[in-house]
Design an enzyme around this catalytic site. Structure first.
Site, short mmCIF file in Angstrom:
data_model
loop_
_atom_site.label_atom_id
_atom_site.label_comp_id
_atom_site.label_asym_id
_atom_site.label_seq_id
_atom_site.Cartn_x
_atom_site.Cartn_y
_atom_site.Cartn_z
N LYS A 1 0.70 -1.14 0.00
CA LYS A 1 -0.23 -0.07 -0.24
C LYS A 1 1.00 0.93 0.08
CE LYS A 1 -3.89 -0.07 2.94
NZ LYS A 1 -4.65 -0.66 3.20
N ARG B 1 -2.93 3.34 8.25
CA ARG B 1 -3.24 2.28 7.73
C ARG B 1 -1.78 0.95 7.49
NH1 ARG B 1 -4.33 5.22 2.06
NH2 ARG B 1 -5.59 2.98 1.83
N GLY C 1 -6.83 -10.30 7.74
CA GLY C 1 -6.50 -10.55 9.40
C GLY C 1 -5.83 -9.26 9.80
N MET D 1 -4.69 -5.49 10.69
CA MET D 1 -5.38 -5.02 11.78
C MET D 1 -5.96 -4.06 10.24
SD MET D 1 -4.61 -2.21 14.32
CE MET D 1 -4.68 -0.75 13.31
N ARG E 1 -3.62 -1.53 -6.82
CA ARG E 1 -3.00 -2.23 -6.94
C ARG E 1 -2.54 -3.52 -7.94
NH1 ARG E 1 -5.40 -4.81 -1.81
NH2 ARG E 1 -8.25 -5.04 -2.78
N HIS F 1 -7.90 -31.91 6.36
CA HIS F 1 -7.61 -33.60 5.74
C HIS F 1 -8.71 -33.71 4.56
CE1 HIS F 1 -8.48 -37.63 5.03
NE2 HIS F 1 -7.31 -38.17 5.96
N ARG G 1 4.09 -47.89 -17.93
CA ARG G 1 4.51 -49.18 -16.91
C ARG G 1 4.20 -50.08 -17.23
NH1 ARG G 1 1.93 -44.85 -14.76
NH2 ARG G 1 2.31 -43.41 -13.11
N ARG H 1 9.16 -48.94 -18.62
CA ARG H 1 9.63 -49.21 -17.36
C ARG H 1 9.76 -50.95 -17.59
NH1 ARG H 1 7.60 -46.74 -11.91
NH2 ARG H 1 6.14 -48.33 -12.50
N GLU I 1 16.17 -43.75 -8.27
CA GLU I 1 14.30 -43.38 -7.40
C GLU I 1 15.00 -43.88 -5.58
OE1 GLU I 1 11.47 -45.43 -8.93
OE2 GLU I 1 12.25 -47.20 -9.74
N SER J 1 16.68 -41.16 -14.92
CA SER J 1 14.80 -41.16 -14.92
C SER J 1 14.61 -40.80 -13.65
CB SER J 1 13.74 -41.35 -15.93
OG SER J 1 12.74 -41.23 -15.60
N GLY K 1 12.78 -40.95 -9.47
CA GLY K 1 11.17 -41.57 -9.67
C GLY K 1 11.18 -40.50 -8.39
N ASP L 1 9.10 -42.23 -5.79
CA ASP L 1 10.13 -42.93 -4.61
C ASP L 1 10.83 -42.77 -3.64
OD1 ASP L 1 8.69 -45.54 -4.19
OD2 ASP L 1 9.03 -46.51 -6.35
N CYS M 1 10.38 -38.31 -13.70
CA CYS M 1 9.02 -38.83 -14.38
C CYS M 1 7.70 -39.13 -13.12
CB CYS M 1 8.99 -40.62 -14.67
SG CYS M 1 9.38 -41.89 -13.82
N TYR N 1 14.52 -33.42 -19.83
CA TYR N 1 12.50 -33.54 -20.36
C TYR N 1 11.90 -33.63 -18.67
CZ TYR N 1 12.52 -38.18 -19.64
OH TYR N 1 13.43 -39.63 -19.40
P1 ADP Z 1 -8.08 -1.81 3.41
O1 ADP Z 1 -6.31 -2.29 3.65
O2 ADP Z 1 -8.30 -2.92 4.11
O3 ADP Z 1 -8.14 -1.68 2.13
P2 ADP Z 1 -7.30 1.30 3.74
O4 ADP Z 1 -6.45 1.47 4.75
O5 ADP Z 1 -7.13 0.73 2.23
O6 ADP Z 1 -7.72 -0.86 4.23
O7 ADP Z 1 -8.38 1.44 4.69
C1 ADP Z 1 -9.35 0.94 4.28
C2 ADP Z 1 -11.01 2.26 3.90
O8 ADP Z 1 -10.08 3.49 4.45
C3 ADP Z 1 -10.75 2.80 2.67
O9 ADP Z 1 -11.37 2.56 2.36
C4 ADP Z 1 -9.78 3.62 2.17
O10 ADP Z 1 -9.79 4.34 0.73
C5 ADP Z 1 -10.57 4.87 2.84
N1 ADP Z 1 -9.08 5.87 3.60
C6 ADP Z 1 -8.20 5.26 4.14
N2 ADP Z 1 -7.01 6.62 4.37
C7 ADP Z 1 -8.50 6.86 4.42
C8 ADP Z 1 -8.01 8.49 4.00
N3 ADP Z 1 -6.87 9.58 4.55
N4 ADP Z 1 -9.33 9.77 4.02
C9 ADP Z 1 -9.98 8.56 3.78
N5 ADP Z 1 -10.52 7.72 3.28
C10 ADP Z 1 -9.02 6.51 3.89
MG MG Z 2 -8.04 -0.52 0.89
MG MG Z 3 8.73 -45.97 -8.57
#
Ligand code: ADP
Ligand code: MG
Ligand code: MG
Length: 902
Positions: free
Chosen positions: A27, A96, A105, A107, A340, A456, A580, A635, A767, A786, A788, A791, A854, A874
Site C-alpha cells: 500500500k 493504515r 487478518g 489490522m 494495486r 484432512h 508402466r 519401465r 529413485e 529418469s 522417480g 519413490d 517421471c 525433460y
Molecule cells: P484496506 O487495506 O482494508 O483496504 P485501507 O487502509 O485502504 O484498508 O482503508 C480502509 C478504507 O478507508 C478504504 O476505503 C480507504 O479508501 C479509506 N481510507 C483510508 N485512508 C483514508 C484517508 N486518509 N481518507 C479517507 N479515506 C481513507
Molecule cells: Mg484499501
Molecule cells: Mg518407483
C-alpha cells in the site's frame, strides 16, 4: 534485528516508489508511486517494515522512531496548514496497515485520528457541518475502540442500531448531529467499560497507539494462519501508513468508491466499480447502504468522473496491468487512496495478458509471466454450465477444483456401497479423517462443513485430484440422521447435490457440466482461429505457442497404452517418459502370472513366460505406433509379485472351506503357500523393481524380448520406434550391469533374427538415495537417468505415502513443518539436493547422459522450475498435466533469460 544508526524508519509519500514493497509494504509503495505520478493523493508518510521488525523482536519500537515520526508529522502539518488534533481546525489522519503482500487478518484501518471532544467542535465549524463532524468522531471511537483497544465491535453496532431504532430510521445518514452527539457519549461509555480506560483525547497518543496496534497485528492468530497457508514468510513485518484524511461523508457532493481499470472477470476495458454518496471508507464494501454502479458517477459529478477515467488510464499505462483502486470525493474534489495490481480470475489472466500485448503495453515474454500453470490447470477442469438455472445452497472454501455432481451420502460405507452399484455420490461430512479414505476414493467429490485449506479433506482430495469444497459453514451436517440442513432446506441421503471446487459453491440438484473449452482446444476439437473459438482459447493458444518457442525442457507423458499416448500427443507430449508395464500382467493375464510364480521347473516357467510374450509384444506395437518418431521409455516390471496374486484372506477362506468339504483344490493350496511366502512386512522396500528381474529368471528377458520384437516389427513396417528400456529401483551399478548384460544379449538375438538394427537404449530410474549418491558409478552402465521422485521422496523422508498423507500430513501442514506436501511440490532442500547431485555426478561420468523426471512432480508448476534450473532434459507427467508443464517450462526459461539480462 540490529539497529543501524543511519537507518531511516519513515518515508514521506514523495520519497518512496513501487519497487520498495519490502520496505514500505504494497500500500505504501503504491501510494508513493501515485504521489510521484502527480496524482491527487492526500499527503502522508509511511513507517517502514524495518521499524515493525525491531518492534516485534525487541518489544519496543526503535529509539529513533518517535523523533522521526515527529519530524514527518511536523512537515505534514506545515504542508496542510494545521496541526494534528488542533482544537479550532484539526488535521486528521488515517493509520493504515500494509504488508508486502496484502493479508487479510491484519489490522483494520482507523480513520479520523485527531478528533477529540474539543477538536470535533473545531471541525464542525471549519466544515460548516455539525453532523459531519460528529459522524466522523463516532466513527473514530468505534474503529479505535474495536481495533486498537480490542472492544467487541458488536457493542458499537448494537448501540448504532438502537439509535436508529429509537428514531425509527433505517440508515445511518438519517441520524442528525444531535443523535450522533448522543451516540458519541454512548460509544465513549462502552470504551471506558470494556477497555478499562477512557478514549484517549490526545491526538498524538491516538496515533501512537494505533501504530503500535498495527505492529502487533502482524502476530494475530488470523494473520499467522493466513501466512502459513499462503506461504508468506513470518518475518517480513508490516509497514504503517499515516495518511491525511479526506472526507467522503461531507454530504451528497462527497462519496467514496472502488474501481477496476478493466473487468477482472473478462479483462475487457470498461467502467467497473461501485460508488456510494456521503460515505466514508469501507462503507462502500460493507453493504450498509446500496451502492450505485461507477458509471452513474458521470451523472452525479461529471468533472470528478472524467478525471477518474483519465487517472485510470494513466495507472494502467504506468503499471501495464489491471489495477484496482480506492478513491474518495470530497465536495467535488477527487482523491486517490489506494491502487494495486488487481486480482483476477484464471481466464481473465490469460485474456488480459494478450490484450496488453495487443495494446503494445507488454511483450510476449512478459505476458507469459503474467499467467501461471495453476491458472491453466483451473481452466482445464470441466465446469458447471454458466447458463444453467441453479439453486445455491451455500458456499465453502474452494479446496480442490472441479465440478462434481452426485447423490448425497453421509458416511464412507454408503459411499463405497453405492458407488459399487454404479451410483455417483458426493461424500458429505462435518470433517473427514483417515477412516474416510475409502469413501473419498469412491466419491465424485467431497463436501465438509468444517476445516480450511489444510484440513484432512482438502489435503487428501487435492492429492487424489478430487473435487472438494470444505468449511461450508452454513451447512448443518447431521451424520447420525444422514441429512444436512441449510436454512429451511433439508437434504436427505440420496438427494442430488452439485459442488464446484473452483468457486466453493454448493448447489441443490444436478447442475449440468460442460467440458472446458480449453481442453476442447488441446484435444484438437476446437481451433484457436475458428469463428466459434472464444477469446479465452485464442489467448491460451497464443501464450502456449510462445512458451513452446522459448522453453528448453521437453515435456513427455506418463502413459501406459496407445489411447493415453495419443491423447498425450494431442496435448503436446514429445514422447513417453514412463510406460508402466504392470497393467500388462493384469486381467486375464493374471493366471499366467500365477503359473509363473508357481512354476516348479524351468520348463513350466518358460511356458508361462512364452504365453505372456506375444500379448506384451502386441501392446508394445500399438504403443510404439502411437508414438512413432518420438521417444518411449518403457519401465520393466516394478511392483511386488504378490500384487498379482489373490488376496490372502479371501484365499485362506476359500481353502479352509474347501478343506472342510474335503475337496481341497491343489492349485489353491499351492497359491496360498506362495502368497504366504511372498508376503512382506514392507512391500515398498521388498522384492520389487530390479530385484524381481534378478531373482525370477527370464522375467526381464521376456519383457526385453517383447519390446525388441515389437520395435523390429515397427521398423520393418517402415515405422520409427525410439525405445528406451528403463530399469526400476536400482540401488547399485552391479544390479544394472547384470540386467543389462542379459538385455543386450536378447536384443542382439532379436536384431539377428529380424535383420534390423534397433538402437534401443538402456537406462535406469534414480529413485533410491543410494542410486543418487552413487550416480557417477551408475552412469557407467546407464544411457539415461529418469528421476522417480515419488519413490525418492518416500525413501528420502522415510514416508510411506499412502499411510502418511491420510494420517498426519494435515497436522504437519498446520504446524507449518512444510507449507505444501513434498509429494505435491518437490522438496528442493532434501530430495532436490539429491537430484542435483546425481545430475552433476551422472554427467561427469557420461556427458551425453539423458536426464528426465517421471514422478508426479513433473507436472507441478514449482517443481518444473526446479527441474529446469538443475538442467534436466525433460519432465514427464500425466497426459492431462502436459499443457501445465509446457507453460511452466516456458516460464522457467523466460524467467531465467530475463534475470540474465537484468
Ligand atoms: P484496506 O487495506 O482494508 O483496504 P485501507 O487502509 O485502504 O484498508 O482503508 C480502509 C478504507 O478507508 C478504504 O476505503 C480507504 O479508501 C479509506 N481510507 C483510508 N485512508 C483514508 C484517508 N486518509 N481518507 C479517507 N479515506 C481513507
Ligand atoms: Mg484499501
Ligand atoms: Mg518407483
Amino acid at each position: 534485528m540490529s539497529e543501524n544508526k543511519d537507518q531511516k524508519f519513515v518515508y514521506d509519500f514523495t520519497e518512496g516508489n513501487r519497487d520498495l514493497k519490502d520496505l514500505l509494504g504494497g500500500k505504501g509503495a503504491n501510494l508513493a508511486e501515485m504521489t510521484n505520478l502527480g496524482l491527487p493523493v492526500p499527503p502522508g508518510f509511511t513507517i517502514t517494515t524495518e521499524a515493525c521488525k525491531v518492534y516485534l523482536e525487541s518489544g519496543s519500537a526503535p529509539a529513533a522512531l518517535r523523533d522521526e515520526v515527529s519530524a514527518h508529522l511536523a512537515a505534514l502539518e506545515s504542508k496542510m496548514g494545521k496541526k494534528l488534533g488542533q482544537s479550532d481546525d484539526p488535521l486528521l489522519v488515517s493509520v493504515r496497515s500494509g504488508a508486502k503482500f496484502s493479508m487479510p487478518g491484519m489490522m483494520d484501518t482507523v480513520l479520523n485520528i485527531g478528533l477529540s471532544d474539543e477538536s470535533v467542535v473545531g471541525l464542525a465549524s471549519q466544515a460548516g457541518d455539525e453532523r459531519f463532524a460528529w459522524d466522523s468522531y463516532r466513527r473514530l471511537i468505534q474503529m479505535f475502540g474495536k481495533t486498537v483497544l480490542g472492544v467487541e465491535g458488536e457493542l458499537f453496532e448494537d448501540a448504532l442500531d438502537e439509535a436508529k431504532a429509537a428514531k425509527k430510521v433505517t440508515v445511518d445518514t438519517d441520524l442528525d448531529a444531535a443523535d450522533l452527539k448522543k451516540l458519541v457519549k454512548v460509544f465513549k461509555k462502552i470504551v471506558a467499560k470494556e477497555a478499562g480506560r477512557e478514549f484517549p483525547q490526545d491526538a498524538r497518543e491516538q496515533m501512537d497507539l494505533a501504530v503500535e496496534a498495527v505492529f502487533n497485528s502482524w502476530n494475530t492468530d488470523r494473520a499467522k494462519l493466513y501466512r502459513r497457508q499462503e506461504r508468506i514468510p513470518s518475518d517480513l513485518g508490516t509497514a504503517v501508513n499515516i495518511c491525511s484524511m479526506v472526507f467522503g461523508n461531507l454530504g451528497p457532493d462527497s462519496g467514496t468508491g472502488v474501481a477496476f481499470t478493466r473487468d477482472p472477470a473478462s479483462g475487457h476495458a470498461g467502467v467497473y466499480g461501485d460508488y456510494l454518496q456521503n460515505a466514508q471508507g469501507e462503507d462502500v464494501v460493507a453493504g450498509i447502504r446500496n451502492t450505485v454502479p461507477l458509471a452513474d458517477l458521470e451523472a452525479i459529478d461529471k468533472a470528478s468522473y472524467d478525471q477518474l477515467m483519465t487517472i485510470m488510464t494513466t495507472l494502467e499505462t504506468h503499471y501495464k496491468d489491471l489495477c484496482d483502486i480506492e478513491f474518495t470525493i470530497e465536495r467535488g474534489q477527487l482523491w486517490m487512496l489506494q491502487t494495486r495490481v488487481g486480482k483476477r480470475t484464471a481466464g481473465a489472466a490469460f485474456r488480459i495478458a494478450t490484450q496488453l500485448v495487443d495494446q503494445g503495453l507488454i511483450d510476449e515474454a512478459e505476458a507469459l509471466q503474467r499467467v501461471s500453470g495453476h491458472q491453466l490447470a483451473q481452466l482445464m477442469f470441466p465446469r458447471f454450465d454458466e447458463g444453467a438455472k441453479t439453486t445455491l445452497l451455500g458456499r465453502g472454501i474452494a479446496a480442490s477444483p472441479g465440478a462434481a455432481v452426485g447423490k448425497a451420502v453421509f458416511d464412507s460405507y454408503t459411499a463405497v456401497k453405492w458407488s459399487r452399484s454404479g451410483e455417483k455420490v458426493i461424500l458429505i461430512r462435518r470433517e473427514t479423517n483417515p477412516d474416510d479414505l475409502d469413501g473419498m476414493i469412491a466419491s465424485e467429490g467431497i463436501l465438509t462443513s468444517r476445516g480450511g485449506k489444510t484440513s484432512h479433506a482438502a489435503v487428501v482430495a487435492r492429492g487424489m485430484g478430487k473435487t472438494c469444497v470444505c468449511g461450508a459453514e452454513e451447512l448443518d451436517v447431521d451424520t447420525k440422521r444422514r441429512r444436512m440442513t441449510v436454512g429451511d432446506t433439508v437434504i436427505e441421503e440420496g438427494d442430488v447435490v452439485s459442488i464446484d471446487g473452483s468457486t466453493g459453491k454448493v448447489y441443490l440438484g444436478e447442475v449440468p457440466v460442460v467440458p472446458s473449452p480449453v481442453v476442447e482446444y488441446f484435444e484438437g476439437r476446437m481451433h484457436a482461429g475458428a469463428d466459434d473459438a472464444d477469446e479465452l482459447v485464442a489467448a491460451v493458444h497464443r501464450i502456449m505457442a510462445y512458451a513452446d518457442r522459448v522453453r528448453r525442457l521437453r515435456v513427455r507423458a506418463n502413459a501406459d497404452n496407445a489411447e493415453d499416448a495419443l491423447r498425450a500427443r494431442r496435448f503436446g507430449a514429445q514422447g513417453i517418459g514412463l510406460c508402466r508395464t504392470e497393467h500388462m500382467f493384469l486381467g486375464e493375464r493374471r493366471e499366467m502370472v500365477e503359473r509363473l510364480i508357481l512354476a516348479d521347473t524351468d520348463d513350466e516357467r518358460d511356458q508361462a513366460l512364452s504365453a505372456l510374450l506375444p500379448l506384451q509384444k502386441k501392446d508394445f506395437i500399438e504403443l510404439f505406433e502411437a508414438m512413432d518418431g518420438l521417444p518411449v521409455t518403457v519401465r520393466l516390471l516394478d511392483p511386488p509379485l504378490h500384487e498379482f496374486l489373490p488376496d490372502i484372506t479371501e484365499l485362506s477362506v476359500r481353502v479352509a472351506l474347501a478343506e472342510s468339504r474335503k475337496d481341497a483344490n491343489e492349485n489353491d493350496l499351492r497359491l496360498l503357500q506362495a502368497v504366504h511366502k511372498l508376503h512382506e512386512q514392507n512391500p515398498m522396500l521388498g522384492l520389487r523393481g530390479v530385484r524381481l528381474g534378478l531373482v525370477i529368471p527370464g522375467l526381464f528377458a521376456m519383457q526385453v524380448r517383447a519390446i525388441a520384437e515389437a520395435a523390429a516389427e515397427r521398423k520393418n513396417a517402415k515405422g520409427d520406434p525410439r525405445v528406451e528400456i528403463m530399469i526400476p529401483l536400482v540401488g547399485t551399478v552391479q544390479e544394472l550391469e547384470i540386467v543389462r548384460e542379459e538385455a543386450d544379449a536378447v536384443i542382439a538375438e532379436v536384431e539377428a533374427a529380424t535383420g534390423t538394427t534397433l538402437k534401443l537404449s538402456i537406462g535406469t530410474m534414480i529413485e533410491l538415495p543410494r542410486a543418487a549418491l552413487t550416480a557417477a558409478q551408475i552412469a557407467e552402465a546407464a544411457q539415461f537417468f529418469s528421476f522417480g521422485t515419488n519413490d525418492l521422496t518416500q525413501t528420502v523422508w522415510g514416508f510411506s505415502r499412502d499411510d502418511v498423507e491420510a494420517s498426519f500430513f494435515t497436522a504437519y501442514l498446520e504446524k507449518g513443518i512444510f507449507g505444501v506436501s513434498p509429494f505435491e511440490t518437490i522438496d528442493k532442500d532434501g530430495v532436490g539436493s539429491l537430484v542435483r547431485y546425481a545430475v552433476e555426478q551422472g554427467r561427469a561420468t557420461r556427458p551425453d547422459l539423458k536426464l528426465g523426471v517421471c514422478g508426479e512432480h513433473g507436472g507441478d508448476p514449482e517443481s518444473v522450475h526446479f527441474f529446469h534450473e538443475v538442467g534436466l532434459d525433460y519432465v514427464s507427467c500425466s497426459p492431462f498435466r502436459i499443457p501445465v508443464a509446457r507453460l511452466e517450462a516456458g516460464r522457467a526459461a523466460a524467467e531465467a533469460k530475463g534475470s540474465d539480462s537484468r
